[in-house]
Design a protein around this motif. Structure first.
Motif, PDB file in Angstrom:
ATOM      1  N   ASN A  36      42.281 -18.124  22.604  1.00 50.96           N
ATOM      2  CA  ASN A  36      42.353 -18.552  21.178  1.00 50.96           C
ATOM      3  C   ASN A  36      43.086 -19.880  20.999  1.00 50.96           C
ATOM      4  O   ASN A  36      43.951 -20.023  20.129  1.00 50.96           O
ATOM      5  N   VAL A  37      42.740 -20.823  21.842  1.00 58.02           N
ATOM      6  CA  VAL A  37      43.455 -22.108  21.806  1.00 58.02           C
ATOM      7  C   VAL A  37      42.872 -23.040  20.745  1.00 58.02           C
ATOM      8  O   VAL A  37      41.667 -23.229  20.660  1.00 58.02           O
ATOM      9  N   THR A  38      43.764 -23.587  19.953  1.00 54.19           N
ATOM     10  CA  THR A  38      43.384 -24.580  18.940  1.00 54.19           C
ATOM     11  C   THR A  38      44.234 -25.825  19.167  1.00 54.19           C
ATOM     12  O   THR A  38      45.426 -25.714  19.454  1.00 54.19           O
ATOM     13  N   LYS A  39      43.595 -26.975  19.083  1.00 55.86           N
ATOM     14  CA  LYS A  39      44.355 -28.226  19.188  1.00 55.86           C
ATOM     15  C   LYS A  39      44.015 -29.118  18.006  1.00 55.86           C
ATOM     16  O   LYS A  39      42.862 -29.502  17.805  1.00 55.86           O
ATOM     17  N   LYS A  40      45.047 -29.408  17.234  1.00 56.94           N
ATOM     18  CA  LYS A  40      44.847 -30.266  16.058  1.00 56.94           C
ATOM     19  C   LYS A  40      45.510 -31.605  16.313  1.00 56.94           C
ATOM     20  O   LYS A  40      46.651 -31.656  16.778  1.00 56.94           O
ATOM     21  N   PHE A  41      44.787 -32.672  16.013  1.00 59.37           N
ATOM     22  CA  PHE A  41      45.411 -33.989  15.944  1.00 59.37           C
ATOM     23  C   PHE A  41      45.559 -34.287  14.459  1.00 59.37           C
ATOM     24  O   PHE A  41      45.091 -33.492  13.639  1.00 59.37           O
ATOM     25  N   LYS A  42      46.161 -35.382  14.127  1.00 59.73           N
ATOM     26  CA  LYS A  42      46.529 -35.654  12.728  1.00 59.73           C
ATOM     27  C   LYS A  42      45.552 -35.079  11.693  1.00 59.73           C
ATOM     28  O   LYS A  42      45.876 -34.220  10.920  1.00 59.73           O
ATOM     29  N   ASP A  43      44.324 -35.590  11.726  1.00 60.73           N
ATOM     30  CA  ASP A  43      43.382 -35.159  10.702  1.00 60.73           C
ATOM     31  C   ASP A  43      42.135 -34.524  11.321  1.00 60.73           C
ATOM     32  O   ASP A  43      41.118 -34.383  10.671  1.00 60.73           O
ATOM     33  N   LYS A  44      42.261 -34.167  12.617  1.00 65.96           N
ATOM     34  CA  LYS A  44      41.071 -33.636  13.279  1.00 65.96           C
ATOM     35  C   LYS A  44      41.412 -32.421  14.122  1.00 65.96           C
ATOM     36  O   LYS A  44      42.452 -32.400  14.798  1.00 65.96           O
ATOM     37  N   GLU A  45      40.548 -31.433  14.061  1.00 64.00           N
ATOM     38  CA  GLU A  45      40.710 -30.250  14.898  1.00 64.00           C
ATOM     39  C   GLU A  45      39.790 -30.433  16.104  1.00 64.00           C
ATOM     40  O   GLU A  45      38.576 -30.261  16.007  1.00 64.00           O
ATOM     41  N   ALA A  46      40.340 -30.828  17.236  1.00 63.63           N
ATOM     42  CA  ALA A  46      39.513 -31.154  18.401  1.00 63.63           C
ATOM     43  C   ALA A  46      39.017 -29.901  19.110  1.00 63.63           C
ATOM     44  O   ALA A  46      37.903 -29.875  19.646  1.00 63.63           O
ATOM     45  N   VAL A  47      39.851 -28.874  19.142  1.00 60.72           N
ATOM     46  CA  VAL A  47      39.475 -27.608  19.794  1.00 60.72           C
ATOM     47  C   VAL A  47      39.790 -26.486  18.813  1.00 60.72           C
ATOM     48  O   VAL A  47      40.860 -26.445  18.224  1.00 60.72           O
ATOM     49  N   LYS A  48      38.793 -25.564  18.671  1.00 62.31           N
ATOM     50  CA  LYS A  48      38.974 -24.532  17.647  1.00 62.31           C
ATOM     51  C   LYS A  48      38.864 -23.136  18.250  1.00 62.31           C
ATOM     52  O   LYS A  48      37.788 -22.737  18.695  1.00 62.31           O
ATOM     53  N   ASN A  49      39.970 -22.468  18.299  1.00 64.63           N
ATOM     54  CA  ASN A  49      39.984 -21.055  18.695  1.00 64.63           C
ATOM     55  C   ASN A  49      39.203 -20.804  19.994  1.00 64.63           C
ATOM     56  O   ASN A  49      38.390 -19.887  20.074  1.00 64.63           O
ATOM     57  N   LEU A  50      39.479 -21.591  20.987  1.00 67.57           N
ATOM     58  CA  LEU A  50      38.703 -21.555  22.236  1.00 67.57           C
ATOM     59  C   LEU A  50      39.241 -20.497  23.191  1.00 67.57           C
ATOM     60  O   LEU A  50      40.454 -20.360  23.355  1.00 67.57           O
ATOM     61  N   SER A  51      38.313 -19.756  23.810  1.00 67.74           N
ATOM     62  CA  SER A  51      38.719 -18.762  24.821  1.00 67.74           C
ATOM     63  C   SER A  51      37.781 -18.813  26.020  1.00 67.74           C
ATOM     64  O   SER A  51      36.558 -18.849  25.849  1.00 67.74           O
ATOM     65  N   PHE A  52      38.342 -18.864  27.224  1.00 65.28           N
ATOM     66  CA  PHE A  52      37.568 -18.811  28.473  1.00 65.28           C
ATOM     67  C   PHE A  52      38.371 -18.047  29.504  1.00 65.28           C
ATOM     68  O   PHE A  52      39.605 -18.089  29.486  1.00 65.28           O
ATOM     69  N   HIS A  53      37.677 -17.424  30.413  1.00 65.47           N
ATOM     70  CA  HIS A  53      38.343 -16.838  31.578  1.00 65.47           C
ATOM     71  C   HIS A  53      37.721 -17.452  32.816  1.00 65.47           C
ATOM     72  O   HIS A  53      36.515 -17.400  33.000  1.00 65.47           O
ATOM     73  N   ILE A  54      38.529 -18.065  33.653  1.00 63.18           N
ATOM     74  CA  ILE A  54      38.014 -18.717  34.856  1.00 63.18           C
ATOM     75  C   ILE A  54      38.558 -17.956  36.060  1.00 63.18           C
ATOM     76  O   ILE A  54      39.778 -17.745  36.172  1.00 63.18           O
TER      77      ILE A  54
END
Lengths: 256, 370
Positions: free
Chosen positions: A6-24
């Motif tokens: 459930n990874v989210t990465k927000k920059f100032k005005d942009k959400e670059a990654v939204k609720n991401l999940s992976f298993h490697i």
């Protein structure tokens, strides 16, 4: 084993990654696929501890990238086209410097340097300045230096970008060799041929979201496509359109 | 930290052009400046002189062999024309001389001439005239009428030296900012912005080095080369002084050479570290040297302004502020008037500023990784 939850990465005005999940899984080559600007590089920078997630967790061999970044760095190699080496130095000097930073002893630096330099044909130019090398030689030197400490996890962003066919083959063979040794590889690319040649499993990101995960065959079957290319385009059209309509709707709401 | 330091040293050694512009060019500039300084600022300007005397012939003969004065006017009495010239500043010094009475009076406007100059000039003029006339009485009478001359007579060399040293150290802070500080600014802004621009910062961070170790390694390197560059420039300045003016040994009257040179190293070292850490802190805000460089230039202007403001300000507070008090510290340590407590307070203050700036730089880079 790498877990992205459930990874989210927000920059100032942009959400670059939204609720991401992976298993490697350990010992596999996992390819992160997506169009330009989809969030692949951001995800990989978070995996490599260079960037912290706004929310969600990333675990590498049970270690939290936020809390155990120093320990994780000892076991990973991360290479992207943005990361370069100092052009003033020769491969030999770079190996000594980075080996020193990794905390390796002189013997370990010498052994690993010899192995990697021989494989990538760097030995004859090991005393020449990095800045004088061709694109291919620079890429091979960068790979050799970032793998000097023999990491368990290799994260490569566009590993064969800008390389000629022969160098591309050499790099691909090396990645397969590393996989044979039981190492985990995460590669990001938008070149589908590379994915088909190397990857055990793929994860597809569109507009920062995880839209598919599985073996190449599973992704093709789930999208009722002939090949990976068709499956990718189908996923892109469906998910990107959906994203676009959401943005349009939210703008409309804001207006009123 | 040591790995970063060593890497920077190796990188510098691989760039002869940078070595040339960082070390050699400032040394040549220093030598040139010493040349200009010695032949210009320290040498007495020729003064316009008016002499009021009835012994015109005698004085004319004397002036024929004296090269210190320019445009000498000789009057037999104080005319209105002479008063106007003197009031308008066309005549710097007026000498009223009576050889028969063995009396001399030198008039000058103390506000127009440098403090040492007026005393030196009058003493020199009357003494030479006395010698020329073989009249010891003339000089003795003059001294009796001008008791301050006695002090100058017995300590003239030291007075000249103090005046020269004050001038030398006065321009030292400017030299420090431009010939040592400016190249160090270039190195400092490269600390983060340069590494980021070249793409090597991330690879260094990935190799497991902590941000603070990375920054301190860089700061130590820049400070070290700044001190080496500064030391070379001091050597050049002293050599230049010895060559262009061998009779003027600036170090001859330094009270305690150990205290003087320790003060030079401590005061300059801490000032340099402040300059370097400010620039490194600025560099953490930018990802290219070009962007960081613009703000670093503004920083250099601020530092230059600081030294000038401290020089003209009467507030005693400035004497505690590192960098701003550099000239004062060096001058006081040379003349044996250094207050150790001030040096210590200033050093502690400087180191505190450096630690705070390193902390802020680390926080800024951590913020960038968020």
């Amino acid at each position: 084993m790498i877990r992205i939850e459930n990874v989210t990465k927000k920059f100032k005005d942009k959400e670059a990654v939204k609720n991401l999940s992976f298993h490697i899984r350990q010992g596999e080559i996992f390819a992160l696929l997506g169009p330009n600007g989809a969030g692949k590089t951001t995800t990989m920078r978070m995996l490599s501890t260079l960037l912290k997630a706004t929310s969600g967790d990333i675990f590498i061999h049970g270690l939290d990238v936020k809390k155990d970044a120093t320990e994780i760095k000892k076991n990973i190699a991360f290479l992207t086209t943005e990361i370069r080496l100092d052009g003033q130095f020769t491969p030999n000097e770079l190996a000594d410097f980075y080996g020193n930073l990794y905390g390796m002893d002189k013997e370990a630096i010498r052994t690993n340097k010899e192995r990697l330099f021989t494989y990538f044909d760097i030995t004859p130019i090991a005393d020449k300045r990095y800045e004088t090398f061709s694109t291919g030689m620079k890429q091979k030197t960068s790979i050799a230096i970032c793998l000097l400490h023999d990491p368990k996890i290799i994260i490569f962003d566009e590993p064969t970008n800008g390389l000629d066919v022969l160098t591309q083959k050499q790099v691909e063979d090396f990645l397969l060799m590393e996989k044979e040794k039981g190492k985990t590889l995460v590669i990001s690319t938008h070149i589908l041929e590379v994915v088909e040649a190397l990857a055990d499993r793929v994860g597809i990101i569109i507009d920062g979201k995880n839209v598919a995960e599985g073996t190449i065959e599973e992704v093709i079957a789930a999208n009722e496509a002939k090949d990976l290319r068709e499956a990718f385009i189908s996923l892109y059209e469906r998910n990107h359109e959906m994203e676009a309509s959401i943005v349009k709707e939210s703008k409309k709401k804001k207006w009123w | 930290m040591l790995a970063i330091f060593n890497r920077e040293v190796k990188r510098l050694l691989k760039q002869p052009k940078v070595i040339f512009s960082t070390f050699l060019v400032p040394c040549v500039l220093i030598l040139l400046m010493m040349w200009v300084f010695m032949s210009g600022v320290l040498s007495h300007e020729k003064k316009a002189l008016a002499i009021v005397t009835k012994d015109r012939a005698y004085v004319e003969k004397f002036l024929a062999v004296n090269e210190e004065f320019d445009g000498v006017l000789i009057y037999t009495e104080e005319t209105e024309e002479l008063k106007k010239l003197y009031d308008n500043g066309k005549t710097d010094v007026m000498l009223v001389l009576d050889l028969e009475e063995k009396s001399a009076e030198v008039r000058y406007d103390a506000t127009k001439l440098k403090s040492g100059d007026n005393l030196l000039l009058s003493q020199q003029l009357v003494r030479e005239l006395a010698m020329y006339c073989s009249s010891e009485d003339l000089y003795q009478n003059y001294i009796e009428q001008n008791p301050e001359i006695v002090r100058l007579d017995t300590a003239s060399e030291k007075d000249i030296w103090e005046q020269n040293l004050t001038s030398l150290i006065g321009i030292f802070s400017m030299i420090f900012v431009f010939l040592v500080g400016q190249p160090m600014t270039t190195f400092s802004i490269d600390a983060y912005a340069g590494e980021k621009e070249r793409g090597s910062y991330d690879s260094i961070r990935l190799a497991g080095i902590d941000i603070w170790k990375f920054l301190i390694g860089k700061i130590l390197f820049v400070t070290a080369i700044g001190l080496i560059g500064g030391a070379l420039q001091i050597v050049c300045a002293l050599c230049g002084l010895a060559y262009f003016s061998p009779e003027m040994n600036v170090l001859k009257y330094v009270g305690n050479p150990v205290i003087f040179w320790s003060t030079v190293v401590i005061a300059c070292g801490i000032s340099l570290m402040i300059l370097v850490t400010v620039m490194v802190y600025l560099s953490t805000y930018f990802d290219t040297v070009k962007d960081a460089g613009m703000y670093a230039s503004l920083g250099t202007i601020a530092f230059t302004a600081l030294t000038q403001i401290s020089a003209i300000s009467s507030s005693p507070l400035w004497s505690y502020i590192p960098f701003a008090n550099l000239s004062e510290m060096l001058l006081k340590s040379a003349t044996g008037n250094l207050e150790i407590s001030k040096l210590l307070i200033s050093s502690v203050l400087g180191i505190t500023v450096v630690v705070i700036l390193i902390f802020l730089s680390v926080k800024q880079l951590e913020q960038k990784e968020q």
